[in-house]
Design an enzyme around this catalytic site. Structure first.
Site: not given
Ligand code: NAI
Ligand code: 15L
Length: 278
Positions: A26, A47, A85, A124, A126, A149, A187
Site C-alpha cells: 500500500g 516478494i 518490506g 510502527s 505497535h 509484529y 482511533r
Molecule cells: P503492505 O503489507 O501493504 O506492504 C508490505 C509489503 O512487504 C508487501 O508488498 C509484501 O509483499 C512485502 N513483503 C512481505 N513479506 C516480504 C518478504 N519476505 N520479502 C519481501 N517483501 C515482503 O504494508 P504497508 O501498509 O504498505 O506498510 C509498509 C510498511 O510500513 C510495513 O513495514 C508496515 O509494517 C509499516 N507500517 C505501515 C503502517 C500503515 O498504516 N500503512 C503503519 C505502521 C507501519
Molecule cells: C500498522 O503497523 C499496520 O501496518 C497498518 O496496517 C495499520 O494497522 C496501522 O499499524 C495502525 O495501527 O492503524
C-alpha cells in the site's frame, strides 16, 4: 503534493541509487511514485509482483527478505534504503520471524557490506501499542509492543541503533501511525498519517544530515495526538494535514464500547490478537 523540493535547487536528484523495499504494498505504491524525483535510480523490490520498470530511472529487483544472499545483492550499489518490506499486520511468530526479524538483519548486513549509509525504517506505533490512549508519550517512553509484529519492529529499532553505534549507518525509524487514504475509525482520528505527510517525512528522513538514529512518530497534525515529536525536531517535519475534515464521517459510526481495545490502547485491536495455533 506539498511544496518542498524533492531535488536540489538545480533539479538534480540528491541521491544516486535509492532502494525501496515493500514497493508492491500500500505505502510502497505511493512512495514508488513520489520518491522517484529524489534519486537518479529508484530500485524497487518486493516478494510480490511489481510489474515492469516504469522507465529508465527505475530498476525492478524481486527479492525475499528472508534470503540473506538475495538481500545482500539487493543492497549492492545503493546509497540509501527506504525499508517498507515485511509482514505489516499481526501474524504467527514464524511468519514475522522470517520477513521482519531476519529481514531487517539482512538489510543492515547488506548495508554494512556495501557501504550504504542511510536507512529509513518503517517502524510502527505497535512498538508502543500497550500505552493507554490517555497517555502522551515521546520517543523515550518505554516500549510496550502489542504483539509479535510490534516486537519485530522494536527489534528493528534496536538493530538500527546497533548498526549506528557499531558501524555509523544512520537510520530514521518512523513509528507510523495509520497511513491510509483517510482515517476510517475513531482511533485513526489520532493516528492518521496522510500520504502527503508520509512523503514529506520520508524525504526529510532521507535528506536531513546527521540524524544518527532518530525515532519519529508518523502522524499528521491531528487534533488529539498522543505523540510528541520534539526530540525529532531536527528533521524539520511539519505535517500539513489533519484528520479533522473526516471527523464527522467517522463519528457517525456507532459508538465504541468502553471495553473495546480500540478505545483504550494506542495500538488498538492489535493488543487483543493472538495467540495463534493453540
Ligand atoms: P503492505 O503489507 O501493504 O506492504 C508490505 C509489503 O512487504 C508487501 O508488498 C509484501 O509483499 C512485502 N513483503 C512481505 N513479506 C516480504 C518478504 N519476505 N520479502 C519481501 N517483501 C515482503 O504494508 P504497508 O501498509 O504498505 O506498510 C509498509 C510498511 O510500513 C510495513 O513495514 C508496515 O509494517 C509499516 N507500517 C505501515 C503502517 C500503515 O498504516 N500503512 C503503519 C505502521 C507501519
Ligand atoms: C500498522 O503497523 C499496520 O501496518 C497498518 O496496517 C495499520 O494497522 C496501522 O499499524 C495502525 O495501527 O492503524
Amino acid at each position: 503534493m506539498s511544496e518542498h523540493s524533492h531535488s536540489a535547487p538545480t533539479g538534480v536528484p540528491r541521491l544516486g541509487r535509492l532502494l525501496l523495499t515493500g514497493a508492491a504494498g500500500g505505502l510502497g505504491k505511493v512512495l514508488r511514485e513520489r520518491l522517484k524525483p529524489l534519486a537518479r535510480t529508484l530500485r524497487v523490490s518486493d516478494i510480490a509482483a511489481l510489474g515492469d520498470a516504469l522507465g529508465p530511472h527505475e530498476e525492478v529487483v524481486p527479492c525475499d527478505l528472508a534470503d540473506k544472499q538475495a538481500v545482500d545483492a539487493l543492497l549492492a550499489g545503493c546509497d540509501a534504503v527506504v525499508h517498507l518490506g515485511g509482514v505489516s499486520v499481526e501474524r504467527p511468530f514464524e511468519e514475522i520471524l522470517e520477513a521482519n526479524i531476519q529481514g531487517i538483519f539482512h538489510v543492515y548486513e547488506g548495508a554494512r557490506r556495501h557501504g550504504v549509509k542511510r536507512v529509513v525504517f518503517a517502524s510502527s506505533n505497535h512498538v508502543i501499542g500497550f500505552h493507554k490512549q490517555s497517555e502522551r508519550i515521546d520517543a523515550t517512553a518505554p516500549r510496550r509492543p502489542d504483539g509479535y509484529y510490534g516486537l519485530s519492529k522494536s527489534f528493528g529499532e534496536d538493530v538500527a541503533q546497533f548498526y549506528f553505534d557499531r558501524y555509523g549507518i544512520e537510520t530514521v525509524s518512523i513509528r507510523i501511525g495509520s497511513s491510509f487514504p483517510e482515517p476510517t475509525n475513531r482511533r485513526m482520528l489520532s493516528t492518521w498519517l496522510s500520504y502527503d505527510d508520509l512523503t514529506q517525512l520520508v524525504e526529510k528522513a532521507l535528506l536531513t544530515p546527521d540524524v544518527k538514529h532518530t525515532i519519529v512518530y508518523g502522524a499528521s497534525a491531528n487534533r488529539d495526538l498522543w505523540w510528541d515529536n520534539r526530540a525529532a525536531s531536527h528533521l524539520g517535519f511539519v505535517p500539513k494535514d489533519s484528520s479533522e475534515p473526516f471527523r464527522a464521517k467517522v463519528e457517525s459510526q456507532p459508538p465504541m464500547a468502553p471495553t473495546d481495545p480500540n478505545a483504550i490502547y494506542q495500538g488498538g485491536a492489535f493488543t487483543a490478537q493472538g495467540p495463534f495455533g493453540d
